[in-house]
Design a protein around this motif. Sequence first.
Motif, PDB file in Angstrom:
ATOM      1  N   ALA A 170      31.576  10.604 -51.233  1.00 60.67           N
ATOM      2  CA  ALA A 170      31.050   9.853 -50.084  1.00 60.67           C
ATOM      3  C   ALA A 170      29.789   9.085 -50.474  1.00 60.67           C
TER       4      ALA A 170
ATOM      5  N   GLY B 298      35.249  21.900 -53.355  1.00 59.70           N
ATOM      6  CA  GLY B 298      35.840  20.728 -52.708  1.00 59.70           C
ATOM      7  C   GLY B 298      34.861  20.033 -51.787  1.00 59.70           C
ATOM      8  N   LEU B 299      34.051  20.810 -51.079  1.00 65.00           N
ATOM      9  CA  LEU B 299      33.070  20.226 -50.163  1.00 65.00           C
ATOM     10  C   LEU B 299      31.990  19.457 -50.919  1.00 65.00           C
TER      11      LEU B 299
ATOM     12  N   ILE C 282      39.151  15.363 -48.131  1.00 62.75           N
ATOM     13  CA  ILE C 282      38.785  16.516 -48.972  1.00 62.75           C
ATOM     14  C   ILE C 282      37.834  17.435 -48.207  1.00 62.75           C
ATOM     15  N   GLY C 283      36.850  16.834 -47.525  1.00 64.43           N
ATOM     16  CA  GLY C 283      35.909  17.642 -46.760  1.00 64.43           C
ATOM     17  C   GLY C 283      36.602  18.430 -45.651  1.00 64.43           C
ATOM     18  N   TYR C 284      37.533  17.771 -44.950  1.00 61.40           N
ATOM     19  CA  TYR C 284      38.277  18.458 -43.883  1.00 61.40           C
ATOM     20  C   TYR C 284      39.090  19.617 -44.441  1.00 61.40           C
ATOM     21  N   GLU C 285      39.768  19.380 -45.559  1.00 61.10           N
ATOM     22  CA  GLU C 285      40.583  20.433 -46.166  1.00 61.10           C
ATOM     23  C   GLU C 285      39.716  21.589 -46.638  1.00 61.10           C
TER      24      GLU C 285
ATOM     25  N   ALA D  70      33.474  16.254 -52.102  1.00 57.89           N
ATOM     26  CA  ALA D  70      33.589  15.285 -51.008  1.00 57.89           C
ATOM     27  C   ALA D  70      32.256  14.580 -50.771  1.00 57.89           C
ATOM     28  N   CYS D  71      31.161  15.322 -50.846  1.00 56.18           N
ATOM     29  CA  CYS D  71      29.831  14.722 -50.653  1.00 56.18           C
ATOM     30  C   CYS D  71      29.499  13.738 -51.774  1.00 56.18           C
TER      31      CYS D  71
ATOM     32  N   SER E 215      37.175  11.140 -49.252  1.00 53.24           N
ATOM     33  CA  SER E 215      36.109  12.137 -49.139  1.00 53.24           C
ATOM     34  C   SER E 215      36.200  12.888 -47.818  1.00 53.24           C
ATOM     35  N   LEU E 216      36.567  12.185 -46.734  1.00 55.55           N
ATOM     36  CA  LEU E 216      36.728  12.852 -45.441  1.00 55.55           C
ATOM     37  C   LEU E 216      37.892  13.836 -45.462  1.00 55.55           C
TER      38      LEU E 216
ATOM     39  N   VAL F  50      35.587  15.826 -59.249  1.00 57.98           N
ATOM     40  CA  VAL F  50      36.288  16.825 -58.441  1.00 57.98           C
ATOM     41  C   VAL F  50      37.025  17.811 -59.346  1.00 57.98           C
TER      42      VAL F  50
END
Length: 415
Positions: free
Chosen positions: A325, A317-318, A112-115, A321-322, A109-110, A293
């Motif tokens: 998580a 994507g964000l 995906i969130g970063y990307e 990710a949430c 999740s981190l 996703v």
Amino acid sequence: MTSPQTSAVGHSHVFLGAAHEASERRTWAVIWLCGAMMIGEVVGGLAFGSIALVADGLHMSTHAGALLLAALAYTYSRKYAQDPRFSFGTGKLGDLAGFSSAIGLAMISLLIGYEALTRFLHPVAIHFGQAIPIAVLGLIVNLASAWLLSRGGHDHHHGHGHSHGSDEHDHAEEAHTVRASGGALVLSVFEDGVPPRFQLRRPAGALLLAKSIALETRRADGARQAFTFTDRGGYLESVEEIPEPHAFAARLRIDGEGDHEVVFEEHDHDHADHHRDNNLRAAVIHVAADAAVSVLVIIGLVLARVFGWVWMDPLAGLVGACVIASWSYGLIRDTGAILLDMNPDRRLADRMRRTVEACGDEVADLHLWRLGPGHLGAIVCVATSAPRDAAFYRQKLSAFPALSHLTIEIATPAS
């Protein structure tokens, strides 16, 4: 001073879930499906020059790796279930695997969130003709995997616990409907955070006086107890508390209408957590996360292609990710509590305490923990001056079938 006496009765230490072998077979089947998909995407991508297809194939390999962890946990715990080196069996191995998978999900999740945040700041060109079909294919595989894993109707929801409504009916131990002239009455045992008492609910608008109600319980040993009722507004409640165990025949007498006989049976009221297989739950969450996703990506790609909203792809994507998580947090919390031997059900512990203390004794210490799906362990220290042995209390607590490993310690006053 007290003198301890501990029961030592030989018994099995196999604390695996009832559907252990079936879940193991389903997990291996999904691994083969993901493996075939992975090989097909990598080979096809290399053959047709599609880097996107190769990338998705490599992503599928991480997915298969997470499922492999679950499958190996099933196999290992079954193979070594009788190994005496494991003091309380191998039932917790699935929780350990679930905890490890949850950590992996959190890292995913981190990433995906970063990307996603990176693409917000630095948008990249999207090849819709390749990306959308790959996302759809991935969704189909994930849905097939979820179907394979969830066959059998087991509970694998992704929430953070149980949903308890505010209505008092949700906490009734056992309810029986009694047909009366003014309408159906509901007689139940209520014990949510209070001493257990009978509650008698009447139809809306019906007049039912407490003084017109009488109830008597008869237990298997011949003991009888009379109960009187008081008006609580929307229902009638017994003045007297109900001693444990809650297994008896109850005769409800309504003035002018005669007697109504109902039978209450003792239940341990296990929450689904007692039976939940967190190893399979982790595998399902991996599949569900990937499917979620995929759905979000498809929506984002379609909107980006149709309306030119390129920002929809990283936004999807964000959001994904949430979601991952959130599921990861719930799994880490639940499996971590089991690995740390936290009390899995305070209400059940309270019921055990009341069952023992109904005999006039005192529970000096009580420990309750989970050994595996559907199996609980307990250590109960009883302070008593009566000439009772461990078998007496073991019989009293036999009303709670989830207690697979029970140790009784008896402390008596020093002579």
